[in-house]
Design a protein around this motif. Structure first.
Motif, PDB file in Angstrom:
ATOM      1  N   ASP A   1      -4.800  45.935  35.495  1.00 52.60           N
ATOM      2  CA  ASP A   1      -5.895  45.628  34.566  1.00 52.60           C
ATOM      3  C   ASP A   1      -6.289  44.166  34.763  1.00 52.60           C
ATOM      4  OD1 ASP A   1      -7.472  45.165  32.146  1.00 52.60           O
ATOM      5  OD2 ASP A   1      -6.554  47.001  31.362  1.00 52.60           O
ATOM      6  N   PRO A   2      -7.579  43.876  34.890  1.00 54.84           N
ATOM      7  CA  PRO A   2      -7.991  42.486  35.048  1.00 54.84           C
ATOM      8  C   PRO A   2      -7.581  41.631  33.849  1.00 54.84           C
ATOM      9  CG  PRO A   2      -9.881  43.980  35.273  1.00 54.84           C
ATOM     10  CD  PRO A   2      -8.711  44.810  34.864  1.00 54.84           C
ATOM     11  N   ARG A   3      -7.292  42.300  32.743  1.00 57.48           N
ATOM     12  CA  ARG A   3      -7.013  41.608  31.489  1.00 57.48           C
ATOM     13  C   ARG A   3      -5.583  41.875  31.067  1.00 57.48           C
ATOM     14  NH1 ARG A   3      -7.379  44.121  25.882  1.00 57.48           N
ATOM     15  NH2 ARG A   3      -7.279  46.086  27.018  1.00 57.48           N
ATOM     16  N   LEU A   4      -4.951  40.899  30.454  1.00 56.66           N
ATOM     17  CA  LEU A   4      -3.615  41.095  29.889  1.00 56.66           C
ATOM     18  C   LEU A   4      -3.782  41.896  28.596  1.00 56.66           C
ATOM     19  CD1 LEU A   4      -0.546  40.251  30.252  1.00 56.66           C
ATOM     20  CD2 LEU A   4      -1.035  38.560  28.488  1.00 56.66           C
ATOM     21  N   SER A   5      -3.685  43.210  28.717  1.00 55.56           N
ATOM     22  CA  SER A   5      -3.863  44.087  27.552  1.00 55.56           C
ATOM     23  C   SER A   5      -2.597  44.071  26.713  1.00 55.56           C
ATOM     24  CB  SER A   5      -4.151  45.503  28.034  1.00 55.56           C
ATOM     25  OG  SER A   5      -3.007  46.011  28.701  1.00 55.56           O
ATOM     26  N   ALA A   6      -2.640  44.722  25.558  1.00 47.64           N
ATOM     27  CA  ALA A   6      -1.445  44.797  24.706  1.00 47.64           C
ATOM     28  C   ALA A   6      -0.314  45.490  25.460  1.00 47.64           C
ATOM     29  CB  ALA A   6      -1.777  45.546  23.411  1.00 47.64           C
ATOM     30  N   THR A   7      -0.655  46.551  26.191  1.00 49.16           N
ATOM     31  CA  THR A   7       0.374  47.258  26.958  1.00 49.16           C
ATOM     32  C   THR A   7       0.888  46.383  28.099  1.00 49.16           C
ATOM     33  OG1 THR A   7      -0.781  49.321  26.429  1.00 49.16           O
ATOM     34  CG2 THR A   7       0.922  49.443  28.111  1.00 49.16           C
ATOM     35  N   ALA A   8      -0.030  45.701  28.775  1.00 45.92           N
ATOM     36  CA  ALA A   8       0.371  44.842  29.904  1.00 45.92           C
ATOM     37  C   ALA A   8       1.293  43.726  29.448  1.00 45.92           C
ATOM     38  CB  ALA A   8      -0.865  44.268  30.594  1.00 45.92           C
ATOM     39  N   ALA A   9       1.038  43.220  28.232  1.00 41.93           N
ATOM     40  CA  ALA A   9       1.838  42.099  27.729  1.00 41.93           C
ATOM     41  C   ALA A   9       3.309  42.478  27.606  1.00 41.93           C
ATOM     42  CB  ALA A   9       1.283  41.630  26.380  1.00 41.93           C
ATOM     43  N   LYS A  10       3.591  43.755  27.465  1.00 47.41           N
ATOM     44  CA  LYS A  10       4.985  44.193  27.320  1.00 47.41           C
ATOM     45  C   LYS A  10       5.464  44.990  28.527  1.00 47.41           C
ATOM     46  CE  LYS A  10       4.857  44.421  22.264  1.00 47.41           C
ATOM     47  NZ  LYS A  10       5.021  43.017  22.063  1.00 47.41           N
ATOM     48  N   ALA A  11       4.673  45.006  29.587  1.00 45.04           N
ATOM     49  CA  ALA A  11       5.022  45.830  30.752  1.00 45.04           C
ATOM     50  C   ALA A  11       5.963  45.090  31.697  1.00 45.04           C
ATOM     51  CB  ALA A  11       3.744  46.224  31.483  1.00 45.04           C
ATOM     52  N   ASP A  12       6.552  45.834  32.639  1.00 46.08           N
ATOM     53  CA  ASP A  12       7.398  45.210  33.662  1.00 46.08           C
ATOM     54  C   ASP A  12       6.548  44.483  34.694  1.00 46.08           C
ATOM     55  OD1 ASP A  12      10.178  46.444  33.039  1.00 46.08           O
ATOM     56  OD2 ASP A  12       8.779  48.118  32.946  1.00 46.08           O
ATOM     57  N   GLU A  13       5.392  45.056  34.983  1.00 46.51           N
ATOM     58  CA  GLU A  13       4.509  44.467  35.993  1.00 46.51           C
ATOM     59  C   GLU A  13       3.095  44.405  35.438  1.00 46.51           C
ATOM     60  OE1 GLU A  13       5.308  43.724  39.276  1.00 46.51           O
ATOM     61  OE2 GLU A  13       7.179  44.839  39.635  1.00 46.51           O
ATOM     62  N   TRP A  14       2.453  43.267  35.586  1.00 44.90           N
ATOM     63  CA  TRP A  14       1.009  43.195  35.319  1.00 44.90           C
ATOM     64  C   TRP A  14       0.335  42.879  36.644  1.00 44.90           C
ATOM     65  CZ3 TRP A  14      -2.005  38.330  33.577  1.00 44.90           C
ATOM     66  CH2 TRP A  14      -3.364  38.641  33.434  1.00 44.90           C
ATOM     67  N   LEU A  15      -0.581  43.726  37.050  1.00 41.90           N
ATOM     68  CA  LEU A  15      -1.325  43.504  38.290  1.00 41.90           C
ATOM     69  C   LEU A  15      -2.772  43.169  37.925  1.00 41.90           C
ATOM     70  CD1 LEU A  15       0.798  46.102  38.715  1.00 41.90           C
ATOM     71  CD2 LEU A  15       0.032  45.857  41.058  1.00 41.90           C
ATOM     72  N   PRO A  16      -3.076  41.869  37.809  1.00 41.13           N
ATOM     73  CA  PRO A  16      -4.419  41.469  37.349  1.00 41.13           C
ATOM     74  C   PRO A  16      -5.457  41.638  38.449  1.00 41.13           C
ATOM     75  CG  PRO A  16      -3.077  39.529  37.751  1.00 41.13           C
ATOM     76  CD  PRO A  16      -2.222  40.714  38.104  1.00 41.13           C
ATOM     77  N   ILE A  17      -5.884  42.842  38.611  1.00 47.02           N
ATOM     78  CA  ILE A  17      -6.756  43.201  39.737  1.00 47.02           C
ATOM     79  C   ILE A  17      -8.145  42.571  39.606  1.00 47.02           C
ATOM     80  CG2 ILE A  17      -7.688  45.300  38.664  1.00 47.02           C
ATOM     81  CD1 ILE A  17      -6.872  46.448  41.670  1.00 47.02           C
ATOM     82  N   ILE A  18      -8.756  42.263  40.738  1.00 52.24           N
ATOM     83  CA  ILE A  18     -10.153  41.833  40.711  1.00 52.24           C
ATOM     84  C   ILE A  18     -10.985  43.058  40.327  1.00 52.24           C
ATOM     85  CG2 ILE A  18     -12.098  41.019  42.118  1.00 52.24           C
ATOM     86  CD1 ILE A  18      -9.996  39.498  43.822  1.00 52.24           C
ATOM     87  N   PRO A  19     -11.808  42.960  39.281  1.00 49.74           N
ATOM     88  CA  PRO A  19     -12.519  44.148  38.795  1.00 49.74           C
ATOM     89  C   PRO A  19     -13.248  44.884  39.924  1.00 49.74           C
ATOM     90  CG  PRO A  19     -12.862  42.341  37.281  1.00 49.74           C
ATOM     91  CD  PRO A  19     -12.112  41.776  38.456  1.00 49.74           C
ATOM     92  N   GLY A  20     -13.102  46.206  39.914  1.00 52.41           N
ATOM     93  CA  GLY A  20     -13.829  47.037  40.869  1.00 52.41           C
ATOM     94  C   GLY A  20     -13.144  47.200  42.207  1.00 52.41           C
ATOM     95  N   GLU A  21     -11.980  46.573  42.399  1.00 52.58           N
ATOM     96  CA  GLU A  21     -11.292  46.649  43.690  1.00 52.58           C
ATOM     97  C   GLU A  21     -10.056  47.553  43.629  1.00 52.58           C
ATOM     98  OE1 GLU A  21     -12.233  45.414  46.656  1.00 52.58           O
ATOM     99  OE2 GLU A  21     -14.084  44.561  45.888  1.00 52.58           O
ATOM    100  N   ASP A  22     -10.015  48.434  42.628  1.00 56.92           N
ATOM    101  CA  ASP A  22      -8.864  49.330  42.464  1.00 56.92           C
ATOM    102  C   ASP A  22      -8.651  50.231  43.677  1.00 56.92           C
ATOM    103  OD1 ASP A  22      -8.179  49.296  39.243  1.00 56.92           O
ATOM    104  OD2 ASP A  22     -10.264  48.878  39.710  1.00 56.92           O
TER     105      ASP A  22
END
Ligand code: MGD
Ligand code: MGD
Ligand code: MO
Length: 816
Positions: free
Chosen positions: A215-236
């Motif tokens: 997720d490009p954004r640190l979401s509530a779920t990402a904040a507690k996740a093992d890995e956050w992958l702050p992807i460049i939007p649209g490059e999934d």
């Protein structure tokens, strides 16, 4: 408001009454505590399994909605014929009778002039009873234009599972048995389709599984996740194909699902093609073709340059995901699919579930158990020649034309909601003249609101059926006050389900309606049918009063209220009629259904589709989609074009067979980088009841429940590195400008977004929704800004979706 542990046992004054929360698409069965006719508290319906008998924060906000002093309280008509954001509509109260007479008059005029197709019904959120207003009314008048909001909602997300495993819909997930969760733009503890279930189970899931949030954004779920992958939007697509590449080159695919090389030697080597005959497939179809066409060169190094995620993280996540097979979920959300070119990302992301064998498997991604229901009686005998002729006209949304395939199972299967504005302005294929619109607010919820305001100003006659006055109401000729969905109506809802259970939940009139309101989907059509019959066109009235029969009493409807109840009972009968066999709860009759208010299916059975029952053209899980190849071919043929020309018209770069597999498409953005240097990225709030909760004080007060957001405000989240370059500080006012419009909001410095990407929540920016939603309601000054004012009117046209994600729009940021 103080938290009281009210319960029937401790408080003899009141009672808990079952209903449904439709604040989002989870559609939770709930109960309302009613004391002396007043709703005082909402909780989950303890009889419900999909949500564990719990609700999330948003059910509570509904109390402030039903008692909102700014609600529309009686029918009104416009007396200022000029329309525009700057025009005062000068609404005056009218009777229901006058309202129905006027609408009937307008409809009959169209029919008389051979223009019945210029009539349209627009639907937003809905219940199962939408079959009446949405399903049949337009057709009986003589128009193909019943247009829902699905295409601005999440159609691209359905494209992936459909063109791999014939599932045009959402998935359930076996979180309890999963060991790795790869979340593609999903923030399931805040949003998506199973919020209370996820909140309930997530603690355990986090203990047992690795959680990786893309997720490009640190979401509530990402904040507690093992890995956050702050992807460049649209490059999934780059990341998804790289993960597939690693799974194949490292031999991590799940052999009992995908199959294996005949000689047992892995020939998936970067850069090299593989011979199809060397691989023997089991549940899947075309994995070697997929590799040869789209995966052999998508190494982690190649992907890292495009998607902005470091090589070591791609490798770690791909390996962890593969090692957890088959208990590994690739969870696709609108974030990674509602993007220009996102259709192919959706296929690639969902196909990962095939590679690890988690599709339709324990600990994996699942289809739904079925919920029995009855269809509505046929209206074929009530279609006159005008109706039959009108229904054959082209559709206003242009779905099915070369540029707008909308391949929901077939060419033109999806309707392009947002595109109606451009079509109406261009009068292509024609102009609309009379629109009945309910439970929606398209000049707020569709991108390019300036364009929508223009289109609505041009529309000669608009009826808005609404609870609150809204931005769309401002352009209406007639405003009809309707029941609040949770408290004032009776209707069945087939729930999205979750936690392995599908359900039907009953929405009930738990309190007497506060104002002179009617039910949009049934009562209003009945009254309109009466008015039309009085003026000589009785087909609709005849259909309602002759074909609809109460399944218990055998009675036919004589009033709008009776009609609503009969429609509800017909639809829901299979779940409460004990003599009808079904796989789920046993409910002993209609009265008991009203008490329990929910029917639960038996738990989902894994591997129903294994063994060649995938429902695709090949019967297999298609890594190479023969189904898509056929449907694309049909669309091309209908438009006298080649598939390559369809690719070009829909802005996809694929040519040849690449069009039939999930693959990488570079992000497409509106706006020149030189003038608009930032990528705009957005998300929803855990407090959003779609865009309907901004007029509650609890929404505003607790807005900081969204990471980075601020109470009573609407902020643009800017990485501190960018803020320093812009000379912007926390709390400064900033103007965000795109090629389509501008909004002024508050700056928030935040590390939860990448440099170069501005992240902003959707939901604020209402200028006509009430005193709390607006800074100044009378002067139409919004609190914050609506993202749709700056977002491009852009599409993932293959699935028929509006592309709100993937950084489709570039902006500039100026301190004001
Ligand atoms: P979105 O909010 O559209 O979908 O389901 P959700 O899964 O909530 O997008 C999700 C995420 O995508 C955001 O976290 C955003 O930061 C991220 N994102 C943006 N761009 C990209 C990108 O390029 N790549 C990736 N990987 N991620 C990106 C929607 C569903 O939610 C729907 S359709 C409805 S109608 C319901 N509405 C609703 C609500 O209004 N409020 C809450 N709280 N829950 C809801 N649930 C339902
Ligand atoms: P809402 O914007 O929620 O729905 O978009 P719409 O279908 O247009 O507006 C619903 C309107 O119905 C309200 O404004 C009010 O006028 C009326 N209303 C309120 N309560 C009730 C009620 O109880 N009953 C009835 N009959 N009417 C009521 C939703 C759509 O928006 C969806 S589903 C999604 S997923 C998209 N989300 C989204 C986003 O995340 N970002 C951006 N930029 N745009 C989005 N638009 C889409
Ligand atoms: Mo939605």
């Amino acid at each position: 408001f103080t938290e009281t542990k009210a319960s029937a046992a401790t408080n003899t004054e009141g009672e808990w009454v079952g209903s449904t929360c439709q604040g989002c698409t989870t559609w939770c069965p709930v109960q309302v505590y009613v004391v002396n006719g007043r709703a005082t508290k909402v909780r989950g319906n303890p009889n419900a399994k999909a949500n564990h008998g719990e609700v999330c924060v948003r059910a509570h906000l509904s109390l402030q909605q039903v008692y909102d002093p700014d609600r529309v309280k009686q029918p009104m008509k416009r007396t200022n014929q000029n329309k525009g954001k700057d025009q005062d509509p000068q609404f005056v109260p009218i009777t229901w009778e006058e309202a129905m007479d006027t609408i009937a008059e307008k409809i009959l005029e169209l029919r008389k002039n051979g223009e019945s197709h210029k009539f349209s019904v627009w639907r937003g959120r809905y219940t199962a009873n939408n079959e009446i207003l949405y399903g049949s009314l337009a057709k009986m008048v003589g128009s193909p234009n019943n247009i829902s909001h699905s295409s601005i909602c999440a159609e691209a997300e359905k494209f992936g599972p459909y063109y791999t495993e014939a599932l045009w819909g959402y998935r359930d997930y076996d979180h309890a048995n999963c060991r790795y969760e790869l979340l593609w733009g999903a923030d399931p503890i805040s949003s998506n389709r199973q919020v209370p279930h996820t909140i309930n189970i997530w603690g355990n899931t986090m203990d047992r599984a690795t959680i990786a949030c893309i997720d490009p954004r640190l979401s509530a779920t990402a904040a507690k996740a093992d890995e956050w992958l702050p992807i460049i939007p649209g490059e999934d697509g780059a990341l998804a194909t790289a993960i597939a590449h690693v799974l194949l080159t490292e031999g991590l695919w799940y052999k009992p699902f995908v199959g294996d090389f005949v000689d047992g030697v892995n020939k998936f080597v970067a850069g090299r093609t593989v011979r199809e005959e060397d691989f023997e497939e089991i549940e899947g179809y075309g994995v070697v073709k997929w590799w040869n066409l789209a995966l052999k060169d998508t190494t982690p190094e190649w992907a890292a340059e495009r998607c902005g995620i470091p090589v070591d993280q791609i490798l770690r996540v791909a390996r962890g995901f593969g090692e957890a097979a088959p208990h590994a979920i690739s969870f696709l959300s609108p974030g990674a699919s509602m993007q220009i070119r996102g259709g192919y990302t959706a296929i690639a992301v969902h196909a990962l579930n095939g590679l690890v064998g988690s599709a339709d498997n324990k600990g994996g991604t699942l289809s739904w158990s079925s919920v029995p229901s009855n269809g509505m009686p046929s209206f074929d005998d009530y279609l006159d020649d005008i109706a039959k002729k009108g229904a054959k006209e082209k559709r206003i949304d242009q779905g099915g034309t070369l540029k707008f395939p909308g391949l929901n199972k077939k060419s033109g299967g999806s309707k392009f909601t947002a595109n109606m504005a451009q079509a109406m302005l261009d009068e292509d294929p024609y102009d609309l003249k009379v629109v009945l619109s309910y439970w929606n607010n398209f000049n707020f919820s569709c991108p390019d609101t300036n364009k929508w305001d223009k289109a609505l100003a041009k529309l000669p006659f608009l009826v808005h059926m609404t609870v609150n006055p809204a931005e769309m109401t401002h352009f209406a000729d007639i405003v009809l006050p309707v029941t609040h969905q949770l408290y004032e109506r009776l209707s069945p809802v087939k729930g999205s389900g979750g936690n392995m259970h599908a359900h039907m939940t009953l929405t009930q009139r738990v309190i007497e309606p506060l104002w002179d309101v009617k039910i949009d989907e049934t009562e209003i059509p009945f009254m309109l049918a009466e008015a039309l019959a009085k003026k000589g066109f009785s087909n609709i009235y005849d259909y309602y009063t002759k074909e609809f029969v109460d399944p218990e009493t055998g009675k036919r409807p004589t009033t709008p209220e009776e009609f609503n109840e009969i429609v509800t009972k017909i639809y829901s009968e299979p779940v409460w009629n004990p003599s009808i066999e079904k796989k789920g709860d046993n409910i002993n009759g209609w009265e008991e259904f009203k008490k329990v208010a929910v029917w639960n299916s038996v738990p989902y059975q894994f591997k129903k589709k294994w063994g060649g029952n995938w429902g695709t053209d090949t019967g297999k899980f298609e890594f190479y989609s023969e189904t898509l190849k056929r449907v694309l071919g049909e669309h091309a043929e209908a438009n006298d074009a080649s598939i390559d020309q369809v690719m070009e018209a829909t802005l996809n770069t694929a040519r040849g067979e690449l069009a039939f597999v999930g693959h990488y498409e570079p992000a497409y953005r509106h706006g020149e980088e030189t003038e608009f240097p930032f990528i705009f990225s957005e998300h929803r709030s855990r407090l959003n009841r779609e865009a309907r909760s901004a007029n509650t004080s609890w929404y505003q007060e607790f807005k900081n429940a969204d990471p980075g957001d601020v109470a009573w405000d609407d902020v643009a989240k800017i990485n501190p590195i960018d803020a320093a370059k812009l000379g912007v500080n926390d709390g400064d006012k900033v103007k965000l400008t795109s090629p389509y419009g501008d909004i002024t909001v508050t700056a928030k410095l935040w590390e939860g977004t990448r440099p170069g990407v501005i992240s902003k929540c959707y939901g604020q920016g209402h200028w006509a929704y009430g005193r709390t939603a607006s800074l100044d309601f009378g002067k139409k000054i919004a609190r914050g800004g609506n993202n749709n004012t700056i977002l491009a009117d852009a599409y993932e046209a293959l699935s028929g979706s509006t592309a709100r994600h993937g950084g489709t729009t570039r902006i500039k940021v100026e301190k004001v």
